[in-house]
Design a protein around this motif. Sequence first.
Motif, PDB file in Angstrom:
ATOM      1  N   GLY A   1       4.377  -4.611   0.594  1.00 32.92           N
ATOM      2  CA  GLY A   1       4.804  -4.746   1.985  1.00 32.92           C
ATOM      3  C   GLY A   1       5.245  -3.411   2.563  1.00 32.92           C
ATOM      4  N   MET A   2       6.012  -2.684   1.764  1.00 32.17           N
ATOM      5  CA  MET A   2       6.487  -1.348   2.133  1.00 32.17           C
ATOM      6  C   MET A   2       5.295  -0.431   2.433  1.00 32.17           C
TER       7      MET A   2
ATOM      8  N   SER B   1       1.975  -1.429   3.072  1.00 29.15           N
ATOM      9  CA  SER B   1       1.100  -1.941   4.138  1.00 29.15           C
ATOM     10  C   SER B   1       1.664  -1.653   5.515  1.00 29.15           C
ATOM     11  N   TRP B   2       2.993  -1.756   5.630  1.00 31.09           N
ATOM     12  CA  TRP B   2       3.641  -1.576   6.932  1.00 31.09           C
ATOM     13  C   TRP B   2       3.394  -0.181   7.508  1.00 31.09           C
TER      14      TRP B   2
ATOM     15  N   GLU C   1      -8.016 -11.295   9.714  1.00 33.73           N
ATOM     16  CA  GLU C   1      -8.024 -12.141   8.516  1.00 33.73           C
ATOM     17  C   GLU C   1      -8.486 -13.578   8.796  1.00 33.73           C
TER      18      GLU C   1
ATOM     19  N   LEU D   1       7.821   7.007  -0.279  1.00 36.58           N
ATOM     20  CA  LEU D   1       7.753   5.582  -0.603  1.00 36.58           C
ATOM     21  C   LEU D   1       7.633   5.348  -2.114  1.00 36.58           C
TER      22      LEU D   1
ATOM     23  N   ARG E   1       6.940 -10.267  -9.775  1.00 39.72           N
ATOM     24  CA  ARG E   1       6.057 -10.708  -8.687  1.00 39.72           C
ATOM     25  C   ARG E   1       6.661 -10.390  -7.308  1.00 39.72           C
ATOM     26  N   VAL E   2       7.918 -10.774  -7.145  1.00 36.49           N
ATOM     27  CA  VAL E   2       8.592 -10.522  -5.866  1.00 36.49           C
ATOM     28  C   VAL E   2       8.689  -9.009  -5.622  1.00 36.49           C
ATOM     29  N   ALA E   3       8.979  -8.256  -6.669  1.00 38.55           N
ATOM     30  CA  ALA E   3       9.074  -6.800  -6.526  1.00 38.55           C
ATOM     31  C   ALA E   3       7.720  -6.217  -6.116  1.00 38.55           C
TER      32      ALA E   3
ATOM     33  N   TRP F   1       3.229   1.901  11.628  1.00 39.77           N
ATOM     34  CA  TRP F   1       4.188   2.830  12.238  1.00 39.77           C
ATOM     35  C   TRP F   1       3.823   4.307  12.084  1.00 39.77           C
TER      36      TRP F   1
ATOM     37  N   PHE G   1       5.338  -7.738  -4.409  1.00 37.16           N
ATOM     38  CA  PHE G   1       5.166  -8.073  -2.984  1.00 37.16           C
ATOM     39  C   PHE G   1       5.982  -7.107  -2.116  1.00 37.16           C
ATOM     40  N   ALA G   2       7.197  -6.804  -2.561  1.00 39.27           N
ATOM     41  CA  ALA G   2       8.075  -5.914  -1.792  1.00 39.27           C
ATOM     42  C   ALA G   2       7.433  -4.529  -1.664  1.00 39.27           C
ATOM     43  N   LEU G   3       6.916  -3.995  -2.772  1.00 33.13           N
ATOM     44  CA  LEU G   3       6.315  -2.660  -2.736  1.00 33.13           C
ATOM     45  C   LEU G   3       5.060  -2.642  -1.863  1.00 33.13           C
TER      46      LEU G   3
ATOM     47  N   ASP H   1      -6.427  -6.670   8.691  1.00 28.93           N
ATOM     48  CA  ASP H   1      -5.189  -7.428   8.631  1.00 28.93           C
ATOM     49  C   ASP H   1      -5.125  -8.445   9.779  1.00 28.93           C
ATOM     50  N   ARG H   2      -5.449  -7.984  10.991  1.00 31.25           N
ATOM     51  CA  ARG H   2      -5.383  -8.823  12.187  1.00 31.25           C
ATOM     52  C   ARG H   2      -6.499  -9.862  12.241  1.00 31.25           C
TER      53      ARG H   2
END
Lengths: 237, 237
Positions: free
Chosen positions: B167-168, B170-171, B118, B191, B159-161, B175, B163-165, B115-116
Amino acid sequence: MGRTSAKAETGRKALLRQSVLDAAAKLFAERGFAGTSFQDIADALNVGRTALYYYFKSKEEVLASLVEEVTVVSDRQSAMLSARTDDDPVEVLRSMVSGHVELLLSHALQFRVVDRTEVELPPDLRAVHERSKRAVLDHFTTQIARGIQQGVFRPVDARVAAFALIGMCSWTTWWFHEGGRKTAREVAGILADLAVHGLLRSDDQRKTSGDPGDLFRQLHENLDCLEILYKRREAGA
Amino acid sequence: MGRTSAKAETGRKALLRQSVLDAAAKLFAERGFAGTSFQDIADALNVGRTALYYYFKSKEEVLASLVEEVTVVSDRQSAMLSARTDDDPVEVLRSMVSGHVELLLSHALQFRVVDRTEVELPPDLRAVHERSKRAVLDHFTTQIARGIQQGVFRPVDARVAAFALIGMCSWTTWWFHEGGRKTAREVAGILADLAVHGLLRSDDQRKTSGDPGDLFRQLHENLDCLEILYKRREAGA
């Protein structure tokens, strides 16, 4: 200097300060913080180091302002929204998510830079950054826990759910493109909606448990109404 | 060499190869890809460059394997799950989210490094990485769209949904801490549950639209049943 021109001077200074921040964010994003010098920032703005020195003493100070602009403001905003404890937790959480996304997307490059530069931040600045991030997480956790307590949210792990929502929000800075199919505000709305729905108990669970006993009770109530209406008519006749 | 020892040799080689990858990921995470040399990797493993050369020809080749191990495998896994088009889209999406989180958390450091790093990836490797990321997004989008079409998911922007999932998911690599309050599998489950609930139409919406007309129709159906029962008894009497 007259009052108006003093005001104009302040406005002009703020504007120039913002251009320094924008240019620096762009350089940090492209070359990394370590790979960017104070001179590089001056060069990008086509000014001398002395002129730049008027706004920031070092590239560390520029980075500090970028952190202030994103993480600290995020904390302040979510603290303010989260303090509305008289309001419905559903609506508070909705505005926290959409507000967070809108803030992130209005400073997407800065957020990406701060995110990438995290390990390179000087210790005291890193402490500020970590504290603000933790505070945002706490505000989200508190609000989710409040919704669970009031019975409007499902009994999930509030901490993990808060991390999930923040991840959903943060990731937007990596995929959202200005001028794409959806505006920042629309994306914020969609994400807030997904977040809230993910936590809400279903209507059935809130109104009735949905089992045959409850359905029978509902039917009895309706029949009671009919019976009352019928008896009234009989008595009147 | 006998068959068993050949097998043991392959196993030993795979294990050593994995230690190289782990050590390199750790160095890349700490010093960045640019700040790490092939010699640094050899030093960290306490071996000479020649020994290391047996597994990888350059640090670029090490990075290529790290990308392969995370992004390409993510693509393969979500493609496999997403292909189960006979199954309920709700359950397919649930297993896609939990599977993705479990994969991410079993290679958290590698995922963070890729990720870093890239922007530092050599062009052809970056293309592989981008293609795989896009493919994972496509699998999630397709599955959400299928659920919307079947009326089990709300009509959101798929599509947006997606990306949202993602993101949830990958994050979590940023943490989650091994040995914390929740295991990786538990986080994956929470999740997946949030994701699915965020998209599901409520039971009310699926059964009836919940408007007064529908409630009246339901009441009429119940009364029809009562009437039939009543008439049967009258006729029998």
